[in-house]
Motif scaffolding. Structure first.
Motif, mmCIF file in Angstrom:
data_model
loop_
_atom_site.group_PDB
_atom_site.id
_atom_site.type_symbol
_atom_site.label_atom_id
_atom_site.label_comp_id
_atom_site.label_asym_id
_atom_site.label_seq_id
_atom_site.Cartn_x
_atom_site.Cartn_y
_atom_site.Cartn_z
ATOM 1 N N VAL A 151 42.301 46.162 47.617
ATOM 2 C CA VAL A 151 42.767 44.831 47.251
ATOM 3 C C VAL A 151 41.889 44.290 46.128
ATOM 4 O O VAL A 151 40.654 44.300 46.231
ATOM 5 C CB VAL A 151 42.718 43.871 48.466
ATOM 6 N N ALA A 152 42.512 43.837 45.051
ATOM 7 C CA ALA A 152 41.784 43.260 43.920
ATOM 8 C C ALA A 152 41.835 41.743 44.006
ATOM 9 O O ALA A 152 42.920 41.145 44.041
ATOM 10 C CB ALA A 152 42.377 43.727 42.596
ATOM 11 N N VAL A 153 40.660 41.122 44.045
ATOM 12 C CA VAL A 153 40.528 39.666 44.070
ATOM 13 C C VAL A 153 39.495 39.272 43.027
ATOM 14 O O VAL A 153 38.324 39.638 43.145
ATOM 15 C CB VAL A 153 40.102 39.149 45.457
ATOM 16 N N GLY A 154 39.918 38.569 41.997
ATOM 17 C CA GLY A 154 38.990 38.199 40.933
ATOM 18 C C GLY A 154 38.466 39.429 40.227
ATOM 19 O O GLY A 154 39.231 40.246 39.710
ATOM 20 N N ALA A 155 37.130 39.601 40.241
ATOM 21 C CA ALA A 155 36.500 40.770 39.636
ATOM 22 C C ALA A 155 35.993 41.747 40.695
ATOM 23 O O ALA A 155 35.191 42.629 40.390
ATOM 24 C CB ALA A 155 35.342 40.338 38.739
ATOM 25 N N SER A 156 36.478 41.604 41.934
ATOM 26 C CA SER A 156 35.989 42.425 43.046
ATOM 27 C C SER A 156 37.110 43.243 43.676
ATOM 28 O O SER A 156 38.291 42.893 43.583
ATOM 29 C CB SER A 156 35.343 41.543 44.121
ATOM 30 N N ILE A 157 36.703 44.337 44.332
ATOM 31 C CA ILE A 157 37.615 45.194 45.082
ATOM 32 C C ILE A 157 37.179 45.209 46.543
ATOM 33 O O ILE A 157 35.994 45.407 46.852
ATOM 34 C CB ILE A 157 37.609 46.643 44.540
ATOM 35 N N MET A 176 32.744 44.246 35.832
ATOM 36 C CA MET A 176 33.440 43.891 34.600
ATOM 37 C C MET A 176 33.181 42.447 34.195
ATOM 38 O O MET A 176 33.188 42.097 33.036
ATOM 39 C CB MET A 176 34.948 44.125 34.752
ATOM 40 N N GLY A 177 32.982 41.603 35.203
ATOM 41 C CA GLY A 177 32.749 40.198 34.928
ATOM 42 C C GLY A 177 33.987 39.434 34.520
ATOM 43 O O GLY A 177 33.904 38.261 34.154
ATOM 44 N N VAL A 178 35.141 40.082 34.577
ATOM 45 C CA VAL A 178 36.408 39.435 34.229
ATOM 46 C C VAL A 178 37.447 39.813 35.282
ATOM 47 O O VAL A 178 37.226 40.694 36.114
ATOM 48 C CB VAL A 178 36.908 39.844 32.830
ATOM 49 N N GLY A 195 42.032 48.140 36.318
ATOM 50 C CA GLY A 195 42.185 47.743 34.925
ATOM 51 C C GLY A 195 41.974 46.254 34.792
ATOM 52 O O GLY A 195 42.365 45.473 35.675
ATOM 53 N N SER A 196 41.354 45.822 33.692
ATOM 54 C CA SER A 196 40.982 44.421 33.519
ATOM 55 C C SER A 196 41.772 43.745 32.412
ATOM 56 O O SER A 196 42.484 44.394 31.631
ATOM 57 C CB SER A 196 39.485 44.314 33.198
ATOM 58 N N VAL A 197 41.607 42.431 32.319
ATOM 59 C CA VAL A 197 42.302 41.650 31.296
ATOM 60 C C VAL A 197 41.769 41.936 29.895
ATOM 61 O O VAL A 197 42.433 41.648 28.905
ATOM 62 C CB VAL A 197 42.198 40.130 31.578
ATOM 63 N N ASP A 198 40.546 42.509 29.797
ATOM 64 C CA ASP A 198 39.966 42.740 28.469
ATOM 65 C C ASP A 198 40.004 44.212 28.048
ATOM 66 O O ASP A 198 39.272 44.630 27.159
ATOM 67 C CB ASP A 198 38.535 42.203 28.398
ATOM 68 N N GLY A 199 40.860 45.010 28.704
ATOM 69 C CA GLY A 199 41.091 46.372 28.247
ATOM 70 C C GLY A 199 40.161 47.429 28.804
ATOM 71 O O GLY A 199 40.132 48.551 28.307
#
Length: 330
Positions: A151-157, A176-178, A195-199
């Motif tokens: 489960v992905a919540v914020g920047a954590s799994i 990632m901090g994002v 995968g993150s919002v900043d690529g």
């Protein structure tokens, strides 16, 4: 590996939220913001089912070749008989339902919603909700593999055992901090990719021998000529079910890129899609890759070409070895 677009007599009228190949066939499930769930027979180029509902559909999954589920903007979790097209509701969230998955191992339907809850239904009993797990924040993405739920919540799994949903047995910061956009489990090993919002993509693959564990993070796009990173959201990640370590990413600029997790190299990149890549799916043999090219409502200036689904035949030689001219990602 140029792909052919699926043909629909009545085109998909709004953004595609999810595509998923069936467990044992080349039938493709498609959920959309146009409130319809579609079942497409890729091998015979035929639409087998189009079932309308009262809400936008934000996710979908198979239980088996005959039954599927969807998550709706009205909070309801719908169950579909894929032969008759008849559907009913198995329950609902208090707000928009955003994720739905099915576990063969436990016969559970697992869902998440904007009400910050994870709900579980045991399909073997008519009792309804079997478990409710309250989260501190909204669940952005969810993936099931065996008895594990990521489960992905914020920047954590958070990693849960589906047999004991009271609390996670692992909690990891992605470093990632994002915000994490997507999490994908690995069909043949313990681990996941996010995968993150900043690529960026972070990988964690565990092996019986700790010395062979894979843990690293990389950017999908290199630095530009002015030494700045190109920040593009990674919308989906899927692993090839047959070839160890091979996976693909899809981003908000319409690119699908194949990677080798072991060698940390890019294998190849498909031609750019007309829209963002909203969702990806491999068939059970790993020979076909479905790509949903669709706007995702993430950005105000997003391209809004009509949503399409492309089917690419996978060249296993390219997936097993690094292609000429590919670049290392470390």
């Amino acid at each position: 590996m140029s792909g052919a677009a699926l043909k629909f007599e009545n085109p998909i009228r709004d953004a595609i939220s999810r595509i998923r190949f069936a467990p044992k066939s080349d039938n493709l499930l498609i959920s959309s913001w146009d409130s319809s769930l579609r079942l497409y027979d890729v091998g015979n180029s035929a639409l087998r089912l189009e079932a309308s509902s009262e809400a936008a559909l934000l996710d979908c999954c198979f239980q088996n070749e005959s039954v599927a589920f969807s998550a709706g903007s009205d909070g309801f979790i719908r169950r579909y008989d894929l032969h008759s097209g008849i559907h009913d509701s198995i329950g609902n969230h208090d707000d928009t339902s955003t994720c739905v998955g099915y576990s063969d191992e436990t016969c559970q339907v697992i869902t998440a919603g904007l009400d910050k809850k994870i709900l579980s239904w045991d399909t073997r009993t008519p009792k309804g909700i079997a478990c409710v797990r309250n989260m501190d924040s909204e669940v952005m993405s969810m993936s099931l593999s065996g008895f594990d739920m990521m489960v992905a919540v914020g920047a954590s799994i958070y990693v849960y055992d589906l047999r004991r949903l009271e609390k996670p047995f692992q909690s990891k910061d992605s470093h990632m901090g994002v915000q994490i956009v997507c999490v994908s489990s690995i069909p043949y090993a313990k681990g996941f990719a996010v995968g993150s919002v900043d690529g960026r993509v972070a990988l964690e693959i565990s092996s019986p021998s700790n010395s062979d564990d894979i843990r690293y993070m990389f950017r999908c796009h290199p630095k530009s000529t002015d030494s700045k990173y190109h920040l593009v959201s990674v919308n989906d990640i899927v692993f090839n079910p047959i070839i160890y370590g091979a996976f693909v990413t899809g981003d908000n600029e319409g690119y699908v890129t194949a990677w080798d997790a072991t060698s940390k190299r890019r294998l190849f990149q498909l031609p750019r899609n007309p829209n963002s890549v909203a969702s990806l799916s491999y068939n059970h043999k790993g020979q076909l890759l479905a790509v949903a090219s669709s706007y995702t409502y993430q950005e105000a200036n997003e391209i809004e070409e009509p949503p399409l689904v492309f089917i690419h035949e996978v060249d296993n030689d390219n997936m097993r070895s690094v292609s000429v001219g590919s670049s290392s990602r470390r």
